[in-house]
Design an enzyme around this catalytic site. Structure first.
Site, PDB file in Angstrom:
ATOM      1  NE  ARG A 195      -3.490   2.767   0.884  1.00  0.00           N
ATOM      2  CZ  ARG A 195      -4.213   3.397  -0.038  1.00  0.00           C
ATOM      3  NH1 ARG A 195      -4.347   2.903  -1.267  1.00  0.00           N
ATOM      4  NH2 ARG A 195      -4.814   4.527   0.252  1.00  0.00           N
ATOM      5  CB  VAL A 196       1.910   3.753  -2.333  1.00  0.00           C
ATOM      6  CG1 VAL A 196       2.459   5.169  -2.377  1.00  0.00           C
ATOM      7  CG2 VAL A 196       2.989   2.738  -2.733  1.00  0.00           C
ATOM      8  CB  SER A 239      -0.922  10.317   0.225  1.00  0.00           C
ATOM      9  OG  SER A 239      -0.407   9.811  -0.973  1.00  0.00           O
ATOM     10  CB  CYS A 287      -5.369  11.609   5.048  1.00  0.00           C
ATOM     11  SG  CYS A 287      -6.978  12.381   5.292  1.00  0.00           S
ATOM     12  NE  ARG A 292      -6.798  13.718  -3.955  1.00  0.00           N
ATOM     13  CZ  ARG A 292      -7.947  14.372  -3.783  1.00  0.00           C
ATOM     14  NH1 ARG A 292      -8.035  15.645  -4.023  1.00  0.00           N
ATOM     15  NH2 ARG A 292      -9.011  13.720  -3.394  1.00  0.00           N
ATOM     16  CG  ASP A 300      -2.964  13.731  -6.997  1.00  0.00           C
ATOM     17  OD1 ASP A 300      -2.064  14.028  -6.193  1.00  0.00           O
ATOM     18  OD2 ASP A 300      -3.419  12.573  -7.113  1.00  0.00           O
ATOM     19  NE  ARG A 339      -1.834  11.959  -4.079  1.00  0.00           N
ATOM     20  CZ  ARG A 339      -2.707  10.982  -3.964  1.00  0.00           C
ATOM     21  NH1 ARG A 339      -2.595  10.115  -2.987  1.00  0.00           N
ATOM     22  NH2 ARG A 339      -3.687  10.857  -4.830  1.00  0.00           N
ATOM     23  CE  LYS A 397      -1.919   6.195  -4.344  1.00  0.00           C
ATOM     24  NZ  LYS A 397      -2.500   5.726  -3.066  1.00  0.00           N
TER      25      LYS A 397
HETATM   26  N1  LIG Z   1      -6.482  18.597  -1.418  1.00  0.00           N
HETATM   27  C1  LIG Z   1      -7.272  17.671  -0.895  1.00  0.00           C
HETATM   28  N2  LIG Z   1      -6.695  16.543  -0.456  1.00  0.00           N
HETATM   29  C2  LIG Z   1      -7.494  15.602   0.058  1.00  0.00           C
HETATM   30  C3  LIG Z   1      -8.887  15.759   0.168  1.00  0.00           C
HETATM   31  N3  LIG Z   1      -9.408  14.650   0.725  1.00  0.00           N
HETATM   32  C4  LIG Z   1      -8.357  13.816   0.944  1.00  0.00           C
HETATM   33  N4  LIG Z   1      -7.194  14.386   0.551  1.00  0.00           N
HETATM   34  C5  LIG Z   1      -5.842  13.846   0.551  1.00  0.00           C
HETATM   35  O1  LIG Z   1      -5.800  12.898  -0.473  1.00  0.00           O
HETATM   36  C6  LIG Z   1      -4.785  11.951  -0.208  1.00  0.00           C
HETATM   37  C7  LIG Z   1      -5.360  10.562  -0.454  1.00  0.00           C
HETATM   38  O2  LIG Z   1      -5.684  10.494  -1.781  1.00  0.00           O
HETATM   39  P1  LIG Z   1      -7.018   9.917  -2.354  1.00  0.00           P
HETATM   40  O3  LIG Z   1      -7.347  10.709  -3.588  1.00  0.00           O
HETATM   41  O4  LIG Z   1      -8.081   9.817  -1.264  1.00  0.00           O
HETATM   42  O5  LIG Z   1      -6.703   8.429  -2.744  1.00  0.00           O
HETATM   43  P2  LIG Z   1      -5.474   7.890  -3.556  1.00  0.00           P
HETATM   44  O6  LIG Z   1      -4.332   7.726  -2.599  1.00  0.00           O
HETATM   45  O7  LIG Z   1      -5.219   8.708  -4.781  1.00  0.00           O
HETATM   46  O8  LIG Z   1      -6.040   6.513  -4.085  1.00  0.00           O
HETATM   47  P3  LIG Z   1      -6.218   5.181  -3.280  1.00  0.00           P
HETATM   48  O9  LIG Z   1      -4.903   4.475  -3.406  1.00  0.00           O
HETATM   49  O10 LIG Z   1      -7.308   4.447  -3.994  1.00  0.00           O
HETATM   50  O11 LIG Z   1      -6.559   5.540  -1.872  1.00  0.00           O
HETATM   51  C8  LIG Z   1      -4.327  12.201   1.206  1.00  0.00           C
HETATM   52  O12 LIG Z   1      -3.079  12.886   1.130  1.00  0.00           O
HETATM   53  C9  LIG Z   1      -5.413  13.112   1.761  1.00  0.00           C
HETATM   54  O13 LIG Z   1      -4.911  14.023   2.739  1.00  0.00           O
HETATM   55  C10 LIG Z   1      -9.468  16.966  -0.307  1.00  0.00           C
HETATM   56  O14 LIG Z   1     -10.680  17.185  -0.299  1.00  0.00           O
HETATM   57  N5  LIG Z   1      -8.609  17.900  -0.824  1.00  0.00           N
HETATM   58 ZN   LIG Z   2      -8.358  11.488   3.808  1.00  0.00          ZN
END
Ligand SMILES: Nc1nc2c(ncn2[C@@H]2O[C@H](COP(=O)(O)OP(=O)(O)OP(=O)(O)O)[C@@H](O)[C@H]2O)c(=O)[nH]1
Ligand SMILES: [Zn+2]
Length: 203
Positions: free
Chosen positions: A49-50, A52, A54, A94, A126, A128, A154
Protein backbone atom coordinates in the site's frame (compact mmCIF):
# COMPACT_ATOMS: atom_id res chain seq x y z
CA UNK A 1 15.62 12.92 -5.16
CA UNK A 2 17.83 11.38 -2.50
CA UNK A 3 16.16 9.29 0.15
CA UNK A 4 18.25 8.12 3.06
CA UNK A 5 17.56 5.27 5.50
CA UNK A 6 17.72 6.62 9.07
CA UNK A 7 16.49 4.06 11.62
CA UNK A 8 14.14 1.17 12.23
CA UNK A 9 12.22 -0.31 15.15
CA UNK A 10 9.34 -2.62 16.04
CA UNK A 11 5.81 -1.25 15.78
CA UNK A 12 3.19 -3.38 17.52
CA UNK A 13 -0.33 -2.77 16.13
CA UNK A 14 -3.74 -4.40 16.53
CA UNK A 15 -2.84 -6.44 13.40
CA UNK A 16 0.52 -7.69 14.61
CA UNK A 17 4.02 -6.37 15.03
CA UNK A 18 5.42 -4.52 12.03
CA UNK A 19 8.93 -3.22 11.52
CA UNK A 20 8.88 0.55 11.10
CA UNK A 21 11.61 1.83 8.81
CA UNK A 22 12.25 5.59 8.75
CA UNK A 23 13.63 7.49 5.76
CA UNK A 24 14.61 11.09 5.21
CA UNK A 25 14.06 12.81 1.91
CA UNK A 26 17.12 15.01 1.87
CA UNK A 27 15.74 17.39 -0.75
CA UNK A 28 12.45 18.27 0.96
CA UNK A 29 13.39 17.33 4.53
CA UNK A 30 10.25 15.14 4.69
CA UNK A 31 10.26 12.06 6.92
CA UNK A 32 8.67 8.98 5.32
CA UNK A 33 7.98 5.62 6.90
CA UNK A 34 7.69 2.03 5.66
CA UNK A 35 5.78 -0.51 7.77
CA UNK A 36 7.06 -3.97 6.93
CA UNK A 37 5.42 -7.26 7.88
CA UNK A 38 7.08 -10.65 7.42
CA UNK A 39 9.68 -11.42 4.76
CA UNK A 40 9.49 -9.00 1.85
CA UNK A 41 12.93 -9.09 0.21
CA UNK A 42 13.14 -11.10 -2.99
CA UNK A 43 11.79 -11.48 -6.49
CA UNK A 44 8.13 -12.31 -5.85
CA UNK A 45 5.51 -9.52 -5.85
CA UNK A 46 4.87 -8.08 -2.38
CA UNK A 47 1.40 -6.98 -1.18
CA UNK A 48 1.82 -3.22 -0.82
CA UNK A 49 0.00 0.00 0.00
CA UNK A 50 1.37 3.43 -0.92
CA UNK A 51 -0.57 5.66 1.46
CA UNK A 52 -0.45 9.46 1.40
CA UNK A 53 -0.75 11.22 4.73
CA UNK A 54 -4.24 12.36 5.74
CA UNK A 55 -4.08 13.61 9.33
CA UNK A 56 -7.83 14.12 9.47
CA UNK A 57 -8.73 10.66 8.18
CA UNK A 58 -5.78 8.61 9.47
CA UNK A 59 -5.63 10.05 13.00
CA UNK A 60 -8.62 12.29 13.69
CA UNK A 61 -11.45 9.91 12.71
CA UNK A 62 -12.72 12.08 9.84
CA UNK A 63 -15.56 10.66 7.76
CA UNK A 64 -14.99 13.22 4.97
CA UNK A 65 -12.75 10.77 3.13
CA UNK A 66 -11.90 7.06 3.06
CA UNK A 67 -8.21 7.33 4.05
CA UNK A 68 -8.35 6.08 7.64
CA UNK A 69 -10.45 3.06 6.64
CA UNK A 70 -8.06 2.25 3.80
CA UNK A 71 -5.07 2.54 6.13
CA UNK A 72 -6.55 0.07 8.62
CA UNK A 73 -7.77 -2.33 5.95
CA UNK A 74 -4.35 -2.32 4.26
CA UNK A 75 -2.54 -3.16 7.51
CA UNK A 76 -5.08 -5.89 8.25
CA UNK A 77 -4.73 -7.44 4.78
CA UNK A 78 -0.93 -7.32 4.94
CA UNK A 79 -0.99 -9.10 8.28
CA UNK A 80 -3.52 -11.71 7.04
CA UNK A 81 -1.35 -12.25 3.98
CA UNK A 82 1.63 -12.98 6.24
CA UNK A 83 3.85 -10.37 4.57
CA UNK A 84 3.70 -7.00 2.89
CA UNK A 85 4.63 -3.35 3.12
CA UNK A 86 2.89 -0.02 3.65
CA UNK A 87 4.69 3.15 2.59
CA UNK A 88 3.36 6.09 4.60
CA UNK A 89 4.22 9.18 2.57
CA UNK A 90 4.20 12.62 4.15
CA UNK A 91 2.32 14.43 1.43
CA UNK A 92 -0.77 15.66 3.21
CA UNK A 93 -3.75 16.85 1.21
CA UNK A 94 -2.56 15.37 -2.10
CA UNK A 95 0.59 17.43 -1.67
CA UNK A 96 -0.89 20.85 -0.75
CA UNK A 97 -0.34 20.49 3.01
CA UNK A 98 -2.66 20.39 6.00
CA UNK A 99 -3.57 24.07 6.24
CA UNK A 100 -4.35 24.32 2.54
CA UNK A 101 -6.45 21.16 2.87
CA UNK A 102 -8.45 22.89 5.62
CA UNK A 103 -8.88 25.85 3.23
CA UNK A 104 -10.06 23.39 0.56
CA UNK A 105 -12.49 21.75 3.00
CA UNK A 106 -13.89 25.21 3.81
CA UNK A 107 -14.57 25.77 0.10
CA UNK A 108 -16.13 22.29 -0.03
CA UNK A 109 -18.38 23.25 2.90
CA UNK A 110 -19.59 26.04 0.60
CA UNK A 111 -20.38 23.67 -2.28
CA UNK A 112 -17.15 23.13 -4.26
CA UNK A 113 -16.05 19.59 -4.98
CA UNK A 114 -12.58 18.31 -4.04
CA UNK A 115 -11.09 19.19 -7.45
CA UNK A 116 -12.76 22.62 -7.76
CA UNK A 117 -11.63 23.54 -4.24
CA UNK A 118 -7.99 22.82 -5.11
CA UNK A 119 -8.29 24.79 -8.33
CA UNK A 120 -9.88 27.79 -6.58
CA UNK A 121 -6.85 27.85 -4.30
CA UNK A 122 -4.50 27.82 -7.30
CA UNK A 123 -3.40 24.18 -7.01
CA UNK A 124 -3.67 21.28 -9.41
CA UNK A 125 -6.13 18.55 -8.36
CA UNK A 126 -3.28 16.23 -7.35
CA UNK A 127 0.21 17.57 -6.56
CA UNK A 128 1.69 14.34 -5.20
CA UNK A 129 5.16 13.07 -5.99
CA UNK A 130 6.01 9.38 -5.85
CA UNK A 131 9.74 9.60 -6.55
CA UNK A 132 10.67 8.40 -3.04
CA UNK A 133 8.92 5.04 -3.48
CA UNK A 134 11.51 3.24 -5.61
CA UNK A 135 14.47 4.01 -3.30
CA UNK A 136 12.39 3.01 -0.25
CA UNK A 137 11.35 -0.29 -1.86
CA UNK A 138 14.89 -0.94 -3.09
CA UNK A 139 16.22 -0.46 0.43
CA UNK A 140 13.79 -3.17 1.58
CA UNK A 141 14.83 -5.52 -1.24
CA UNK A 142 11.37 -5.41 -2.86
CA UNK A 143 11.41 -5.96 -6.63
CA UNK A 144 7.69 -6.01 -7.48
CA UNK A 145 4.44 -5.00 -5.78
CA UNK A 146 0.78 -6.04 -5.77
CA UNK A 147 -0.55 -2.55 -5.15
CA UNK A 148 -3.68 -1.96 -3.08
CA UNK A 149 -5.28 1.13 -4.65
CA UNK A 150 -8.31 2.30 -6.59
CA UNK A 151 -6.27 4.97 -8.37
CA UNK A 152 -4.92 3.99 -11.79
CA UNK A 153 -2.93 7.28 -11.92
CA UNK A 154 -1.00 6.14 -8.87
CA UNK A 155 -0.12 2.90 -10.66
CA UNK A 156 1.07 4.89 -13.70
CA UNK A 157 3.05 7.36 -11.62
CA UNK A 158 4.83 4.58 -9.73
CA UNK A 159 5.66 2.77 -12.96
CA UNK A 160 7.08 5.99 -14.38
CA UNK A 161 9.45 6.09 -11.42
CA UNK A 162 10.54 2.51 -12.11
CA UNK A 163 8.40 0.58 -9.60
CA UNK A 164 7.24 -2.77 -11.05
CA UNK A 165 3.49 -3.07 -10.33
CA UNK A 166 2.59 -6.72 -10.95
CA UNK A 167 -1.08 -6.23 -10.09
CA UNK A 168 -3.58 -3.60 -8.86
CA UNK A 169 -5.65 -4.84 -5.93
CA UNK A 170 -8.87 -2.86 -5.22
CA UNK A 171 -9.14 -1.28 -1.74
CA UNK A 172 -12.72 -0.11 -1.35
CA UNK A 173 -13.70 0.52 2.25
CA UNK A 174 -15.06 3.39 4.30
CA UNK A 175 -17.97 4.71 2.28
CA UNK A 176 -20.43 6.64 4.46
CA UNK A 177 -22.99 9.39 4.06
CA UNK A 178 -20.39 12.14 4.64
CA UNK A 179 -18.04 11.07 1.86
CA UNK A 180 -20.39 9.74 -0.82
CA UNK A 181 -20.03 12.90 -2.91
CA UNK A 182 -16.26 12.99 -2.41
CA UNK A 183 -15.91 9.38 -3.59
CA UNK A 184 -18.19 10.09 -6.56
CA UNK A 185 -15.94 13.02 -7.57
CA UNK A 186 -12.84 10.83 -7.27
CA UNK A 187 -14.49 8.38 -9.62
CA UNK A 188 -15.81 10.99 -12.05
CA UNK A 189 -12.96 13.52 -12.14
CA UNK A 190 -9.88 11.74 -10.82
CA UNK A 191 -10.38 8.40 -12.57
CA UNK A 192 -10.60 6.23 -9.46
CA UNK A 193 -11.94 2.76 -10.14
CA UNK A 194 -14.72 1.91 -7.74
CA UNK A 195 -17.78 -0.23 -7.95
CA UNK A 196 -20.68 -0.11 -5.53
CA UNK A 197 -20.57 -3.77 -4.59
CA UNK A 198 -16.97 -3.57 -3.41
CA UNK A 199 -17.81 -1.13 -0.63
CA UNK A 200 -18.34 -2.09 2.94
CA UNK A 201 -20.63 0.34 4.77
CA UNK A 202 -19.08 1.90 7.87
CA UNK A 203 -22.11 3.65 9.28
N1 LIG B 1 -6.48 18.60 -1.42
C1 LIG B 1 -7.27 17.67 -0.89
N2 LIG B 1 -6.70 16.54 -0.46
C2 LIG B 1 -7.49 15.60 0.06
C3 LIG B 1 -8.89 15.76 0.17
N3 LIG B 1 -9.41 14.65 0.73
C4 LIG B 1 -8.36 13.82 0.94
N4 LIG B 1 -7.19 14.39 0.55
C5 LIG B 1 -5.84 13.85 0.55
O1 LIG B 1 -5.80 12.90 -0.47
C6 LIG B 1 -4.79 11.95 -0.21
C7 LIG B 1 -5.36 10.56 -0.45
O2 LIG B 1 -5.68 10.49 -1.78
P1 LIG B 1 -7.02 9.92 -2.35
O3 LIG B 1 -7.35 10.71 -3.59
O4 LIG B 1 -8.08 9.82 -1.26
O5 LIG B 1 -6.70 8.43 -2.74
P2 LIG B 1 -5.47 7.89 -3.56
O6 LIG B 1 -4.33 7.73 -2.60
O7 LIG B 1 -5.22 8.71 -4.78
O8 LIG B 1 -6.04 6.51 -4.08
P3 LIG B 1 -6.22 5.18 -3.28
O9 LIG B 1 -4.90 4.47 -3.41
O10 LIG B 1 -7.31 4.45 -3.99
O11 LIG B 1 -6.56 5.54 -1.87
C8 LIG B 1 -4.33 12.20 1.21
O12 LIG B 1 -3.08 12.89 1.13
C9 LIG B 1 -5.41 13.11 1.76
O13 LIG B 1 -4.91 14.02 2.74
C10 LIG B 1 -9.47 16.97 -0.31
O14 LIG B 1 -10.68 17.18 -0.30
N5 LIG B 1 -8.61 17.90 -0.82
ZN1 LIG C 1 -8.36 11.49 3.81
Amino acid sequence: MSVKYVASSKLPTPWGTFTMVGFEDETSGKEHVALVFGEVAGDSPVLARVHSECLTGDALFSLRCDCGFQLQEALKRISENGSGVLLYLRQEGRGIGLLNKIRAYHLQDGGADTVEANEQLGFAADMRDYSMCLPMLEHLGIKQVRLMTNNPRKVKALEQYGVAVAERVPLQVGKNRHNEQYLATKMGKLGHMMTEHHFREEE
